[in-house]
Design a protein around this motif. Structure first.
Motif, PDB file in Angstrom:
ATOM      1  N   PRO A 155       0.836  -1.210   0.000  1.00  0.00           N
ATOM      2  CA  PRO A 155       0.000   0.000   0.000  1.00  0.00           C
ATOM      3  C   PRO A 155       0.871   1.261   0.000  1.00  0.00           C
ATOM      4  CG  PRO A 155      -0.124  -1.116   2.141  1.00  0.00           C
ATOM      5  CD  PRO A 155       0.715  -1.970   1.230  1.00  0.00           C
ATOM      6  N   SER A 156       0.372   2.283  -0.642  1.00  0.00           N
ATOM      7  CA  SER A 156       1.113   3.553  -0.679  1.00  0.00           C
ATOM      8  C   SER A 156       0.943   4.290   0.651  1.00  0.00           C
ATOM      9  CB  SER A 156       0.628   4.408  -1.843  1.00  0.00           C
ATOM     10  OG  SER A 156      -0.737   4.667  -1.712  1.00  0.00           O
ATOM     11  N   PRO A 157       1.955   5.063   1.034  1.00  0.00           N
ATOM     12  CA  PRO A 157       1.876   5.771   2.316  1.00  0.00           C
ATOM     13  C   PRO A 157       0.754   6.810   2.303  1.00  0.00           C
ATOM     14  CG  PRO A 157       3.936   6.272   1.166  1.00  0.00           C
ATOM     15  CD  PRO A 157       3.194   5.288   0.330  1.00  0.00           C
ATOM     16  N   LYS A 158       0.136   6.988   3.447  1.00  0.00           N
ATOM     17  CA  LYS A 158      -0.950   7.950   3.610  1.00  0.00           C
ATOM     18  C   LYS A 158      -0.410   9.188   4.316  1.00  0.00           C
ATOM     19  CE  LYS A 158      -5.503   8.508   5.633  1.00  0.00           C
ATOM     20  NZ  LYS A 158      -6.439   8.014   6.616  1.00  0.00           N
ATOM     21  N   LEU A 159      -0.748  10.350   3.806  1.00  0.00           N
ATOM     22  CA  LEU A 159      -0.316  11.605   4.393  1.00  0.00           C
ATOM     23  C   LEU A 159      -1.130  11.896   5.651  1.00  0.00           C
ATOM     24  CD1 LEU A 159       1.391  14.200   4.162  1.00  0.00           C
ATOM     25  CD2 LEU A 159      -0.466  15.138   2.780  1.00  0.00           C
ATOM     26  N   ASN A 160      -0.452  12.082   6.774  1.00  0.00           N
ATOM     27  CA  ASN A 160      -1.085  12.441   8.045  1.00  0.00           C
ATOM     28  C   ASN A 160      -0.341  13.615   8.661  1.00  0.00           C
ATOM     29  OD1 ASN A 160      -3.189  10.432   8.362  1.00  0.00           O
ATOM     30  ND2 ASN A 160      -1.528   8.944   8.514  1.00  0.00           N
ATOM     31  N   PRO A 161      -0.574  14.835   8.159  1.00  0.00           N
ATOM     32  CA  PRO A 161       0.160  15.979   8.695  1.00  0.00           C
ATOM     33  C   PRO A 161      -0.238  16.276  10.143  1.00  0.00           C
ATOM     34  CG  PRO A 161      -1.547  16.725   7.202  1.00  0.00           C
ATOM     35  CD  PRO A 161      -1.535  15.221   7.139  1.00  0.00           C
ATOM     36  N   CYS A 162       0.706  16.755  10.903  1.00  0.00           N
ATOM     37  CA  CYS A 162       0.462  17.141  12.285  1.00  0.00           C
ATOM     38  C   CYS A 162       0.059  18.617  12.315  1.00  0.00           C
ATOM     39  CB  CYS A 162       1.726  16.912  13.113  1.00  0.00           C
ATOM     40  SG  CYS A 162       1.578  17.492  14.814  1.00  0.00           S
ATOM     41  N   VAL A 163      -1.088  18.905  12.878  1.00  0.00           N
ATOM     42  CA  VAL A 163      -1.580  20.280  12.917  1.00  0.00           C
ATOM     43  C   VAL A 163      -0.622  21.174  13.707  1.00  0.00           C
ATOM     44  CG1 VAL A 163      -3.052  20.035  14.966  1.00  0.00           C
ATOM     45  CG2 VAL A 163      -3.648  21.692  13.193  1.00  0.00           C
ATOM     46  N   PHE A 164       0.114  20.606  14.657  1.00  0.00           N
ATOM     47  CA  PHE A 164       1.062  21.386  15.448  1.00  0.00           C
ATOM     48  C   PHE A 164       2.140  22.007  14.564  1.00  0.00           C
ATOM     49  CE2 PHE A 164       3.688  21.655  19.511  1.00  0.00           C
ATOM     50  CZ  PHE A 164       2.824  22.561  20.102  1.00  0.00           C
ATOM     51  N   GLU A 165       2.462  21.364  13.439  1.00  0.00           N
ATOM     52  CA  GLU A 165       3.426  21.938  12.507  1.00  0.00           C
ATOM     53  C   GLU A 165       2.902  23.261  11.945  1.00  0.00           C
ATOM     54  OE1 GLU A 165       6.485  21.092  11.645  1.00  0.00           O
ATOM     55  OE2 GLU A 165       6.577  19.203  12.732  1.00  0.00           O
ATOM     56  N   TYR A 166       1.640  23.287  11.554  1.00  0.00           N
ATOM     57  CA  TYR A 166       1.046  24.502  10.994  1.00  0.00           C
ATOM     58  C   TYR A 166       0.870  25.577  12.058  1.00  0.00           C
ATOM     59  CZ  TYR A 166      -0.061  21.773   6.860  1.00  0.00           C
ATOM     60  OH  TYR A 166       0.017  20.997   5.742  1.00  0.00           O
ATOM     61  N   VAL A 167       0.461  25.157  13.243  1.00  0.00           N
ATOM     62  CA  VAL A 167       0.143  26.093  14.310  1.00  0.00           C
ATOM     63  C   VAL A 167       1.397  26.684  14.929  1.00  0.00           C
ATOM     64  CG1 VAL A 167      -0.907  26.284  16.616  1.00  0.00           C
ATOM     65  CG2 VAL A 167      -2.041  24.947  14.843  1.00  0.00           C
ATOM     66  N   TYR A 168       2.417  25.857  15.158  1.00  0.00           N
ATOM     67  CA  TYR A 168       3.500  26.276  16.029  1.00  0.00           C
ATOM     68  C   TYR A 168       4.910  26.135  15.452  1.00  0.00           C
ATOM     69  CZ  TYR A 168       6.063  26.851  20.398  1.00  0.00           C
ATOM     70  OH  TYR A 168       6.914  27.284  21.361  1.00  0.00           O
ATOM     71  N   PHE A 169       5.271  24.960  14.988  1.00  0.00           N
ATOM     72  CA  PHE A 169       6.664  24.705  14.644  1.00  0.00           C
ATOM     73  C   PHE A 169       7.133  25.330  13.335  1.00  0.00           C
ATOM     74  CE2 PHE A 169       6.443  20.956  17.570  1.00  0.00           C
ATOM     75  CZ  PHE A 169       7.381  21.434  18.459  1.00  0.00           C
ATOM     76  N   ALA A 170       6.329  25.266  12.295  1.00  0.00           N
ATOM     77  CA  ALA A 170       6.773  25.710  10.968  1.00  0.00           C
ATOM     78  C   ALA A 170       6.955  27.222  10.910  1.00  0.00           C
ATOM     79  CB  ALA A 170       5.770  25.271   9.908  1.00  0.00           C
ATOM     80  N   ARG A 171       7.915  27.634  10.111  1.00  0.00           N
ATOM     81  CA  ARG A 171       8.100  29.065   9.881  1.00  0.00           C
ATOM     82  C   ARG A 171       6.919  29.592   9.073  1.00  0.00           C
ATOM     83  NH1 ARG A 171      13.960  30.494   7.835  1.00  0.00           N
ATOM     84  NH2 ARG A 171      12.594  31.159   6.167  1.00  0.00           N
ATOM     85  N   PRO A 172       6.549  30.857   9.284  1.00  0.00           N
ATOM     86  CA  PRO A 172       5.384  31.393   8.570  1.00  0.00           C
ATOM     87  C   PRO A 172       5.564  31.460   7.060  1.00  0.00           C
ATOM     88  CG  PRO A 172       6.369  33.071   9.978  1.00  0.00           C
ATOM     89  CD  PRO A 172       7.092  31.806  10.252  1.00  0.00           C
ATOM     90  N   ASP A 173       6.805  31.484   6.581  1.00  0.00           N
ATOM     91  CA  ASP A 173       7.034  31.545   5.136  1.00  0.00           C
ATOM     92  C   ASP A 173       7.114  30.157   4.504  1.00  0.00           C
ATOM     93  OD1 ASP A 173       9.439  31.023   6.437  1.00  0.00           O
ATOM     94  OD2 ASP A 173      10.645  32.121   4.995  1.00  0.00           O
ATOM     95  N   SER A 174       6.847  29.107   5.284  1.00  0.00           N
ATOM     96  CA  SER A 174       6.877  27.734   4.771  1.00  0.00           C
ATOM     97  C   SER A 174       5.595  27.382   4.040  1.00  0.00           C
ATOM     98  CB  SER A 174       7.045  26.733   5.925  1.00  0.00           C
ATOM     99  OG  SER A 174       8.220  26.981   6.636  1.00  0.00           O
ATOM    100  N   VAL A 175       5.715  26.396   3.161  1.00  0.00           N
ATOM    101  CA  VAL A 175       4.554  25.795   2.501  1.00  0.00           C
ATOM    102  C   VAL A 175       4.653  24.305   2.787  1.00  0.00           C
ATOM    103  CG1 VAL A 175       3.395  25.341   0.313  1.00  0.00           C
ATOM    104  CG2 VAL A 175       4.507  27.555   0.705  1.00  0.00           C
ATOM    105  N   MET A 176       3.630  23.756   3.411  1.00  0.00           N
ATOM    106  CA  MET A 176       3.623  22.331   3.749  1.00  0.00           C
ATOM    107  C   MET A 176       2.464  21.647   3.048  1.00  0.00           C
ATOM    108  SD  MET A 176       4.564  22.596   7.821  1.00  0.00           S
ATOM    109  CE  MET A 176       3.521  21.216   8.121  1.00  0.00           C
ATOM    110  N   ASP A 177       2.786  20.637   2.283  1.00  0.00           N
ATOM    111  CA  ASP A 177       1.764  19.876   1.549  1.00  0.00           C
ATOM    112  C   ASP A 177       0.894  20.796   0.699  1.00  0.00           C
ATOM    113  OD1 ASP A 177       2.676  17.526   2.905  1.00  0.00           O
ATOM    114  OD2 ASP A 177       1.467  18.144   4.637  1.00  0.00           O
ATOM    115  N   GLY A 178       1.521  21.836   0.131  1.00  0.00           N
ATOM    116  CA  GLY A 178       0.806  22.769  -0.730  1.00  0.00           C
ATOM    117  C   GLY A 178       0.039  23.845   0.011  1.00  0.00           C
ATOM    118  N   VAL A 179       0.122  23.860   1.340  1.00  0.00           N
ATOM    119  CA  VAL A 179      -0.615  24.839   2.143  1.00  0.00           C
ATOM    120  C   VAL A 179       0.372  25.848   2.732  1.00  0.00           C
ATOM    121  CG1 VAL A 179      -2.117  25.166   4.154  1.00  0.00           C
ATOM    122  CG2 VAL A 179      -2.353  23.110   2.752  1.00  0.00           C
ATOM    123  N   PRO A 180       0.231  27.135   2.383  1.00  0.00           N
ATOM    124  CA  PRO A 180       1.094  28.143   2.996  1.00  0.00           C
ATOM    125  C   PRO A 180       0.807  28.253   4.499  1.00  0.00           C
ATOM    126  CG  PRO A 180       0.002  29.020   1.040  1.00  0.00           C
ATOM    127  CD  PRO A 180      -0.655  27.711   1.374  1.00  0.00           C
TER     128      PRO A 180
END
Length: 124
Positions: free
Chosen positions: A1-26
């Motif tokens: 089976p192909s891997p399933k994307l399960n992004p962690c919301v904490f990345e968007y809320v807290y860890f990621a830099r504001p200028d990042s784009v993760m999984d196509g989402v700024p």
């Protein structure tokens, strides 16, 4: 089976830099949307909220607080100054050290709070 994307919301809320784009989402845009959703929930559940100002807990909640204030039609204010020399407090080993370091980490701008109904926006 192909891997399933399960992004962690904490990345968007807290860890990621504001200028990042993760999984196509700024990340910055996602934080703005979170602030708008918070404001819409407040208006729906507390239409007579009486909020005078919206203040972010620095730093990563700033975009959400800004959009929340805009959507509510309230002023956005910086009410805390962050001490850049204190490490991340949420990963400290015990509650006592977290409490002590939070007191050292954030200093208030007292006039932004005095006599006001303040909505604090935090991302933790």
């Amino acid at each position: 089976p192909s891997p399933k994307l399960n992004p962690c919301v904490f990345e968007y809320v807290y860890f990621a830099r504001p200028d990042s784009v993760m999984d196509g989402v700024p990340v910055y845009e996602s934080r703005l949307r979170m602030g708008e959703k918070l404001a819409l929930k407040i208006m729906r559940e507390h239409p007579d909220h009486g909020i005078d100002v919206v203040v972010p807990i620095p730093d990563t909640s700033r975009a959400s607080a800004l959009q929340c204030a805009y959507t509510l039609g309230c002023p956005f204010r910086e009410g805390f100054i962050k001490n850049r020399y204190i490490a991340r407090t949420f990963i400290m080993p015990g509650q006592a050290s977290r409490r002590k370091n939070v007191r050292l980490k954030l200093n208030t701008i007292k006039n932004e709070f005095k006599g006001k109904n303040v909505l604090l926006v935090d991302d933790s």
